[in-house]
Design an enzyme around this catalytic site. Sequence first.
Site, PDB file in Angstrom:
ATOM      1  N   HIS A   1       4.890   8.360  -1.134  1.00 51.25           N
ATOM      2  CA  HIS A   1       3.748   9.025  -1.738  1.00 51.25           C
ATOM      3  C   HIS A   1       2.989   9.724  -0.652  1.00 51.25           C
ATOM      4  O   HIS A   1       3.062   9.377   0.500  1.00 51.25           O
ATOM      5  CB  HIS A   1       2.853   8.000  -2.390  1.00 51.25           C
TER       6      HIS A   1
ATOM      7  N   ILE B   1       0.834  -1.191   0.000  1.00 45.18           N
ATOM      8  CA  ILE B   1       0.000   0.000   0.000  1.00 45.18           C
ATOM      9  C   ILE B   1       0.873   1.246   0.000  1.00 45.18           C
ATOM     10  O   ILE B   1       1.831   1.344   0.763  1.00 45.18           O
ATOM     11  CB  ILE B   1      -0.883   0.038   1.264  1.00 45.18           C
ATOM     12  N   CYS B   2       0.511   2.169  -0.852  1.00 44.38           N
ATOM     13  CA  CYS B   2       1.249   3.416  -0.881  1.00 44.38           C
ATOM     14  C   CYS B   2       0.492   4.433  -0.038  1.00 44.38           C
ATOM     15  O   CYS B   2      -0.533   4.961  -0.458  1.00 44.38           O
ATOM     16  CB  CYS B   2       1.338   3.879  -2.320  1.00 44.38           C
ATOM     17  N   LEU B   3       0.983   4.636   1.142  1.00 43.59           N
ATOM     18  CA  LEU B   3       0.297   5.537   2.049  1.00 43.59           C
ATOM     19  C   LEU B   3       1.360   6.205   2.919  1.00 43.59           C
ATOM     20  O   LEU B   3       2.161   5.525   3.548  1.00 43.59           O
ATOM     21  CB  LEU B   3      -0.683   4.718   2.904  1.00 43.59           C
TER      22      LEU B   3
END
Lengths: 153, 348
Positions: free
Chosen positions: B36, A88-90
């Site tokens: 990100h 997950i890109c968080l």
Amino acid sequence: MANSNLPRRIIKETQRLLSEPAPGISASPSEENMRYFNVMILGPSQSPYEGGVFKLELFLPEEYPMAPPKVRFLTKIYHPNIDKLGRICLDILKDKWSPALQIRTVLLSIQALLSAPNPDDPLADNVAKHWKANETEAVETAKEWTRVYASGA
Amino acid sequence: MGASSSRRRRDDYYPPPPHYTSYPPPPPPPPHHHHHHHHPPPPPPHHRAPPPPPPPAASSYYYHPHPPPPHAYHGPWHPAPAPPPPLQQPQPPALTGPPPEYVEHQQAQKVKNYVNLHKDTIRLEPDGADPDRRLVAFTFDAVTDGRVTIYYFAKEGKDCSFSSVYPELQTLTKIPFQKGLAQRFIQPSGSGVDLGFFSLDELSNPSGEVYPLVVYAEAYPSPEEGGSSVNSTRAQITLAVLEKHNNDLRVKVIKQILWIDGVRYELQEIFGLVNSTEADVADADADDMGKECVICLTEPRDTAVMPCRHLCLCSECAKTLRFQSNKCPICRQPVEKLMEIKVRSPEP
């Protein structure tokens, strides 16, 4: 690693997660390792993931809460910020982690990520490209994947 | 949720998880895995009590660089549902020199505040006898007798003295009060000022350190009440501007100063002080996330992060944090200093 060394914080968080689960989220620790949680997140309504039940795994490293939990989707999901390995890109799982965050807040953030895919900051490049080129079609694919892989059966 | 709670709480040894040796599991060449930033969740660090903005506060605990004054605060003198007290930093001394590399871990000391104006209660009310004139009204606590002076368009001078830049505007009077909690103060009829004369701009901006409204509340403890140094001034000064609101003027407090025994303090709120005078940490299990250290979720919060003033840590976790991070857990601002604040339970 013996569970007897489990910090009180983790015990408390676990108790609270079980006694007052957040809506659409469940997390329960593995019996073998209390730092490992089996997680389920319901696809948020009004999102392409609506109706889906997504399984995740969450692990609290030794340094937790000074270091973030490690979280990964086990259920396949078509999302620009989640790759095919379920990573997950968080930001809060990386540089924006704060020890004031908890398992609950992390899972709520992930749930929110399902409601708000962000193809401008992709982890899964193909999905993100698809999303930007033809959002309607990408959303259809996400719905399809939800039906196929996250039906909860 | 499979495991039964009795099982989970057992303290015996569990082998490592069957399949959790490395994470993420079969690591192929990671696709570019840079950081990100997602908008969805600036998740509330603890969603029940989002830290800033905090509740406005009354006063009573202050950090003091010097030995505590003779009459340190010990007991409750707030009315029972007292709002959380703020802390304040010493204005001048203490923090001279370049900021140290390491994070200081200081103990807060208490300074007794004799008079406290509840800053969220201050209003302008029309004078029945002369509706153009406005009377200043507020609620305050006083542990001794004292008096209030109201200045319009006043400037701070030496030793926290104030004087109006329009001395002809009013005749200064010192309005006496008696000790007591949660008292209401209203300026005597006829002593108000007609503010219609001033432009809104003038009223709403503290220009060049001139504050449109200054309330100087000083205590005069009698020897029985306060002690030997009757000559020294102990005052709380409230500096405010006046803003237009629904065709009326609303008082907005900009800062409060404490002038005690020759030391000037600026009152600042501490964020996260949830009525810590109650012995409520034992209750914390109930469901209340407001009072425990955000790191261990166990010990009461007693350490504030400076300069952001988030009281969110216990002293033990504060020590740990110091070595691992330089950011406030609540707001991620750099930590310059940790301040331990022992908030004692009220002694009856």
